[in-house]
Structures are given as C-alpha cells and as structure tokens.
Design a protein around this motif. Structure first.
Motif, short mmCIF file in Angstrom:
data_model
loop_
_atom_site.label_atom_id
_atom_site.label_comp_id
_atom_site.label_asym_id
_atom_site.label_seq_id
_atom_site.Cartn_x
_atom_site.Cartn_y
_atom_site.Cartn_z
N HIS A 17 0.86 -1.18 0.00
CA HIS A 17 0.00 0.00 0.00
C HIS A 17 0.89 1.23 0.00
O HIS A 17 2.09 1.15 0.30
CB HIS A 17 -1.00 -0.01 1.17
N VAL A 18 0.32 2.36 -0.37
CA VAL A 18 1.14 3.53 -0.69
C VAL A 18 1.76 4.15 0.56
O VAL A 18 2.91 4.58 0.53
CB VAL A 18 0.31 4.56 -1.49
N GLY A 19 1.01 4.21 1.68
CA GLY A 19 1.65 4.75 2.87
C GLY A 19 0.71 5.22 3.95
O GLY A 19 0.75 4.75 5.08
N VAL A 33 4.80 -5.20 3.17
CA VAL A 33 5.73 -4.13 3.54
C VAL A 33 4.90 -3.10 4.29
O VAL A 33 3.73 -2.87 3.98
CB VAL A 33 6.44 -3.53 2.31
N PHE A 34 5.51 -2.45 5.30
CA PHE A 34 4.73 -1.70 6.28
C PHE A 34 5.14 -0.22 6.34
O PHE A 34 6.27 0.14 6.01
CB PHE A 34 4.91 -2.32 7.67
N LEU A 89 0.66 -1.97 -9.57
CA LEU A 89 -0.56 -1.46 -10.18
C LEU A 89 -1.54 -0.98 -9.11
O LEU A 89 -2.03 -1.77 -8.31
CB LEU A 89 -1.22 -2.56 -11.02
N GLY A 90 -1.83 0.31 -9.11
CA GLY A 90 -2.78 0.87 -8.15
C GLY A 90 -4.20 0.72 -8.65
O GLY A 90 -4.84 1.70 -9.07
N PRO A 92 -3.47 -0.27 -3.55
CA PRO A 92 -4.42 0.81 -3.81
C PRO A 92 -3.73 1.90 -4.63
O PRO A 92 -2.51 1.98 -4.68
CB PRO A 92 -4.76 1.33 -2.40
N GLN A 93 -4.51 2.78 -5.25
CA GLN A 93 -3.92 3.77 -6.14
C GLN A 93 -3.21 4.87 -5.37
O GLN A 93 -2.32 5.53 -5.90
CB GLN A 93 -4.98 4.36 -7.07
N CYS A 94 -3.58 5.10 -4.11
CA CYS A 94 -2.92 6.12 -3.30
C CYS A 94 -3.15 5.77 -1.84
O CYS A 94 -3.71 4.72 -1.52
CB CYS A 94 -3.47 7.52 -3.62
#
Length: 371
Positions: free
Chosen positions: A10-12, A59-60, A301-302, A337-339
């Motif tokens: 995931h993005v963050g 990943v975290f 790919l988001g 996810p995309q963001c």
C-alpha cells in the motif's frame, strides 16, 4: 523477502483515529501536552501496523499518523516556508462520488526565506518502525520537486530567482535526511513525486505555470535521480520506489491523463526499483505505456481505489492484471491501492473497516495471482 517478490503493497498513509485528530487540535490550542500527543501518535501507529499485518500486507508503514499530510516531510520539517497569501497556482480538486469541486492545496504555504533543515520527521518515523514493524518497512517522502508549487513570483523570487533554484535547495536538505535515514537502518525509501502532473495534464501545467514541458520533465527526472543516487551511495542495496498519482485529498483528485507523454523517459530514465502507479479509473489511461518499463523494474498497479468505499471484485482485478501483463511480464507486476487512505490527516471518505477490506482485497488477489 526480496522486494521483487513483494506483490501486496500500500502507498503509505492510513486513516487517523478521531482521538488523535482531536488531540492534535488541542495541542495547537495549548491544551494538550507534547508527551500525551506522542503517546497517542504511537498508539495510532501501532494500530496501523496491526491492521496491515492482519490484512496480509508484505511491507509496512506507520500510516503516516504523525503527519498533518503527506507533504509533512517538507512543510513540518523544513524552515523558510510561510503561509501563502494568494491562491494563484493552487490546484482545483474534483470528487467523483458527489460531483463536488474543492479549492485549495495540501499545504497552502510559500517560500518566504532561505530553506533550512529542522528536525526531520521521517527520522522519528524510521526509528520507531525499526523497533516495532513486523516486517520490511518503508519511509515515504514527498519528492523535493513538489516544492516548485510553493514558489510564488514576487515572494519566493526574492530568495530563489527560479523554481529550479528552490528545488535544488530542498534537494540538498533531502540528501542530508536520506543519509540519516539509511544510517539508522532504513532499507526502503519511497518518493511521492507528483511534479510529473504538468506533463500529462495541460490544466496542471497552466496552474503550475509550466511552459517548457521538455525542460520541466528533464529537471524533475534529474532531481529525483540525484536523490536515488545519493541513497545508493550510502546503501547500495537500498530499495527505492516512486509513487505517482493524480491527487488525493478527501477522496478528490486534481489531475488527469495517461502516462504516454512521459512513459518512455520516466520509466526508462528514473532509476527506481519500483513504480507505484495510479490505475483505478480511466483518468490514468491504458496499460500500453508499460511497454517502456525495462526488465529491471517492478510496476505496482494501483487498481484498488482508496477514494471510495465500494469494494472491487477479485475477478475484475485479476482481469486488469492480465491486461497489464500483455505489456509487462507478470513477474514484474504487483498490486496496491492507487494512493494512500489519508493524504491529508482528515482522510478520505471511507471507514477504518473499508480501509481494512481494501487491504485484505489487495493481499488476497496478490496471493491468487502470484502465489
């Protein structure tokens, strides 16, 4: 686990607990101690890690819960920024779900004095994650090219004659931050690099006053690469990723356009290991630009929206991954996810349960596709 085999990411950023938002507001009013605020931030980060682990993430992050928004790596840790006095150049935001249009920007500030380094927030995050993350963790940082949006003629030009001068000053600060991060044990960095908007969306170019698109693109690539090379000079095997989206604020977006205008140069020249690419709606165009990605790089790919609560189907995600694999081999792909879910501390228009289900969907689909 090598980064090339990590398929669920995931993005963050993650949704902040209401208690933390209230506490931060009270701290600003002087009715909350710094010590108590830090305790609540650590509680929120611990909950974010548990949610990620339970969902099956590989990943975290700490959910960026210590930040007011994703630009905090600049706004809250770099001196020389002052409140913006005028609105010219701020992007317009659009929300698909209800058709709302919002005005503003994530950080309504401008450069009013020479930029200088204060205590880097990202180092606090990294030191905490080193002792608490259940697996590989990454530190997210807004690319210094983002500071070009803080440059205002007549205000900033008295300090830095051009946007490029301001970006160069911030990049120098970033190199110090990166050295400290890697010295503390960080092995994974992610640049959130949104300055490429101008080359995919004419409206974004107009709002950012970008006239020389080729020169702008070259400058952004060179700046990002200077940081990537600096990171590898300290830790040759560091994983470096780049996230690219079209804006994410309270479930709204700000730019649109496919990757084709930048694909050959960005995918071929930017020296990252992983590209996290927005692909949840038609605003991002098709997968054809992935043909320019070299065999040494992974594309995440988001496909899962962090903007809406509606849950995508596994079958739809698998079909879209299959479509992308026509242009880039499956072994070079991953899913996210995309963001982020909370690029600003108020978060997108989802619940914590929606967020959990989205991450579980990413992990489940990754297991089905890649094993």
């Amino acid at each position: 686990m090598g980064t090339t085999t990590i398929r669920a990411e995931h993005v963050g950023s993650m949704l902040r607990p209401a208690e933390l938002l209230t506490a931060r507001a009270e701290f600003r009013r002087g009715t909350m101690t710094a010590e108590r605020l830090r305790e609540l931030e650590e509680d929120a980060a611990t909950a974010a890690l548990k949610l990620q682990e339970d969902a099956g993430m590989q990943v975290f992050t700490d959910g960026e819960v210590r930040r007011d928004d994703f630009m905090a790596s600049v706004v809250e840790t770099v001196g020389g920024l002052v409140p913006a006095a005028e609105s010219a150049g701020r992007p317009r935001w659009h929300r698909d779900a209800d058709g709302a249009e919002l005005e503003g920007e994530v950080a309504p500030v401008t450069i009013g004095a020479p930029l200088y380094r204060r205590t880097p927030l990202s180092l606090t995050e990294a030191q905490w994650l080193a002792g608490n993350s259940p697996g590989p963790y990454k530190i997210t940082m807004a690319s210094p090219t983002m500071v070009s949006g803080f440059w205002r003629p007549g205000v900033s030009s008295a300090v830095y004659p051009t946007r490029e001068d301001a970006v160069a000053a911030l990049a120098g600060i970033y190199r110090q931050d990166i050295a400290d991060l890697l010295g503390s044990g960080v092995t994974w960095l992610q640049l959130d690099s949104l300055a490429y908007w101008a080359n995919i969306d004419p409206e974004a170019a107009r709002m950012r006053r970008v006239k020389d698109l080729d020169g702008h693109l070259g400058h952004v690539i060179d700046t990002d690469n200077s940081l990537i090379r600096a990171a590898r000079s300290h830790r040759p095997r560091v994983t470096v990723a780049m996230h690219f989206c079209r804006g994410n604020m309270r479930s709204a977006w700000s730019a649109q356009g496919g990757y084709e205008p930048i694909a050959e140069r960005v995918f071929g020249e930017v020296e990252v290991d992983r590209f996290l690419l927005e692909y949840d709606t038609g605003r991002s165009g098709g997968f054809e630009p992935l043909r320019f990605v070299p065999p040494t790089k992974t594309v995440v790919l988001g496909l899962v929206s962090s903007k809406v609560a509606e849950l995508e189907s596994v079958d739809t995600l698998r079909r879209r991954i299959d479509e992308a694999s026509q242009y880039l081999p499956l072994e070079q792909l991953a899913l996210s996810p995309q963001c982020g879910f909370a690029s600003t501390s108020q978060g997108n228009l989802l619940t914590v349960d929606d967020q959990r289900r989205k991450l579980e969907l990413v992990a489940e689909t990754a297991r089905l596709v890649w094993g």
